[in-house]
Design a protein around this motif. Structure first.
Motif, PDB file in Angstrom:
ATOM      1  N   ASP A  93       0.844  -1.401  -0.038  1.00  0.00           N
ATOM      2  CA  ASP A  93       0.019  -0.098   0.013  1.00  0.00           C
ATOM      3  C   ASP A  93       0.955   1.258   0.033  1.00  0.00           C
ATOM      4  N   LEU A  94       1.964   1.307   0.686  1.00  0.00           N
ATOM      5  CA  LEU A  94       2.837   2.220   0.747  1.00  0.00           C
ATOM      6  C   LEU A  94       3.382   2.740  -0.660  1.00  0.00           C
ATOM      7  N   ALA A  99       2.475   1.877  -3.500  1.00  0.00           N
ATOM      8  CA  ALA A  99       1.238   2.316  -4.547  1.00  0.00           C
ATOM      9  C   ALA A  99       0.926   3.931  -4.405  1.00  0.00           C
ATOM     10  N   ARG A 100       1.561   4.431  -3.299  1.00  0.00           N
ATOM     11  CA  ARG A 100       1.197   5.906  -3.194  1.00  0.00           C
ATOM     12  C   ARG A 100       2.072   6.795  -4.091  1.00  0.00           C
ATOM     13  N   ASP A 101       1.299   7.993  -4.531  1.00  0.00           N
ATOM     14  CA  ASP A 101       1.817   8.604  -5.328  1.00  0.00           C
ATOM     15  C   ASP A 101       2.646   9.937  -4.736  1.00  0.00           C
ATOM     16  N   GLU A 102       1.940  10.226  -3.805  1.00  0.00           N
ATOM     17  CA  GLU A 102       2.377  11.473  -3.034  1.00  0.00           C
ATOM     18  C   GLU A 102       3.485  11.235  -2.123  1.00  0.00           C
ATOM     19  N   LYS A 103       4.321  12.223  -1.757  1.00  0.00           N
ATOM     20  CA  LYS A 103       5.689  12.097  -1.087  1.00  0.00           C
ATOM     21  C   LYS A 103       5.456  12.454   0.385  1.00  0.00           C
ATOM     22  N   PHE A 134       2.240  11.901   2.921  1.00  0.00           N
ATOM     23  CA  PHE A 134       0.732  11.418   3.125  1.00  0.00           C
ATOM     24  C   PHE A 134       0.382  11.174   4.862  1.00  0.00           C
ATOM     25  N   ILE A 173      -0.534   8.593   7.227  1.00  0.00           N
ATOM     26  CA  ILE A 173      -0.949   7.094   7.264  1.00  0.00           C
ATOM     27  C   ILE A 173      -2.104   6.507   8.061  1.00  0.00           C
ATOM     28  N   LEU A 181      10.678   4.153  -0.210  1.00  0.00           N
ATOM     29  CA  LEU A 181       9.790   4.663  -1.186  1.00  0.00           C
ATOM     30  C   LEU A 181      10.683   5.675  -2.170  1.00  0.00           C
ATOM     31  N   HIS A 240      11.642   6.043  -6.251  1.00  0.00           N
ATOM     32  CA  HIS A 240      10.955   7.041  -6.856  1.00  0.00           C
ATOM     33  C   HIS A 240      11.584   7.644  -8.334  1.00  0.00           C
TER      34      HIS A 240
END
Length: 365
Positions: free
Chosen positions: A19-20, A22-26, A28, A30, A274, A278
């Protein structure tokens, strides 16, 4: 960012890690009390905002109801480095000890290599079967606290003047010597805790890194270019599968001015995993390419790369991890250690250390 297919091997992360990824934002949220960060600049600012608290450190957190003194921490680092460098100069144990479930087999093998000289019950301090049981851990701790050699025949505790110059007891490691040479009960209890934490942190981390490298290299691990520069293989492994994949900071006012998402009551989780994957920071970020480190004089200064933390909060054993992993990886390759199962898709569970799980065999054994 979620899927990596290194060579012919694939990796399946635990759902929460997936899930982590798959995140686009840097930056976020939790959960209601925790903010995640993978932005390179913001991570550096957060680490620099205040010193690391003792409770945020895995090894130097309080023990026996008291803070670990700075001089005690320094002695531990020095003793561990001395033991690690002395250990890898010795012939490695029998290679059949590498067979089994990784990274646990690698951890056990490395402990035998580096700390087998320590007498019972000291050698039990870092045994996995002991550390997994609170009851056994307490019994072993008490036994080590009464380890012969801590007091003379009159019952007087050894003082600083009685300690060996390098902290090493006859036939044991320098780390064990710090236990025997402790000046009082509190110092002795803390030395026991530090022995357990230091040996576990080092051996677990090196075994995880080595196992991750073995998996990422895949069936092509014997290619000449891989064998020619195992150090580059390990740096690329630290990028793609860093064992220390998350750093945690307790909340406080020091972070609130750095980003509007962070409130005073929020804890902050920093994610090198992450950041290292990136595309804003890396070309072909999901590809396992050791050659990307060719000609890089100091990998730790590479932008958006945080394998051991930032300045002021770096791993206390970072100078030992890569040399030990390179030595362990060399022995594994020379011994023709092969992945037995799974053949294609390995699990990466949710643990404090990020490590691929697989079964290994020594070819021909």
């Amino acid at each position: 960012m979620a899927t990596a297919t290194p060579r012919s091997h694939s990796i399946v992360f635990a759902p929460r890690i997936q899930d982590l990824l798959a995140r686009d934002e840097k930056v976020f949220r939790i959960d209601p009390g925790k903010v995640g960060v993978s932005d390179s600049r913001l991570m550096a600012e957060i680490v620099a905002a205040r010193p690391v608290l003792s409770t945020e450190r895995s090894v130097y957190k309080p023990a026996a109801g008291a803070e670990i003194p700075h001089d005690s921490a320094t002695r531990t680092i020095r003793a561990l480095g001395q033991d690690a460098m002395a250990g890898i100069r010795k012939p490695p144990p029998l290679v059949r000890g590498m067979a089994g479930s990784w990274p646990y087999a690698g951890t056990s093998y490395l402990r035998r290599w580096l700390f087998s000289a320590d007498p019972l019950p000291v050698s039990l301090l870092s045994k996995r079967g002991v550390t997994r049981s609170d009851t056994l851990s307490r019994l072993v701790d008490r036994a080590v606290t009464r380890w012969p050699g801590s007091a003379d025949q009159d019952g007087r505790q050894d003082g600083p003047q009685d300690r060996p110059q390098d902290g090493r007891p006859d036939g044991g490691t320098a780390l064990a010597g710090l236990i025997r040479g402790a000046g009082d009960t509190l110092e002795r209890k803390q030395a026991v805790a530090m022995y357990r934490r230091a040996t576990a942190t080092l051996c677990d981390g090196v075994a995880a890194l080595t196992g991750n490298a073995l998996w990422l290299m895949g069936p092509e691990r014997d290619r000449p270019e891989h064998r020619a520069d195992l150090t580059a293989v390990l740096w690329e492994t630290l990028r793609l599968l860093p064992p220390a994949w998350m750093l945690y900071r307790n909340g406080g006012a020091a972070y609130t001015a750095l980003h509007p998402e962070i409130r005073p009551e929020d804890d902050v989780a920093l994610f090198p995993l992450l950041m290292h994957r990136h595309p804003d920071y890396w070309s072909d970020p999901l590809e396992f390419r050791p050659e990307r480190w060719d000609g890089v004089a100091d990998p730790e200064k590479a932008p958006a790369f945080m394998p051991f933390g930032f300045d002021g909060a770096r791993c206390w054993a970072k100078h030992l991890v890569v040399p030990l992993a390179e030595r362990l990886l060399t022995v594994a390759l020379d011994s023709r250690l092969v992945v037995h199962s799974p053949r294609q898709e390995a699990q990466v569970p949710l643990r404090s250390l990020l490590s691929v799980r697989f079964e290994a065999r020594v070819a021909g054994a």
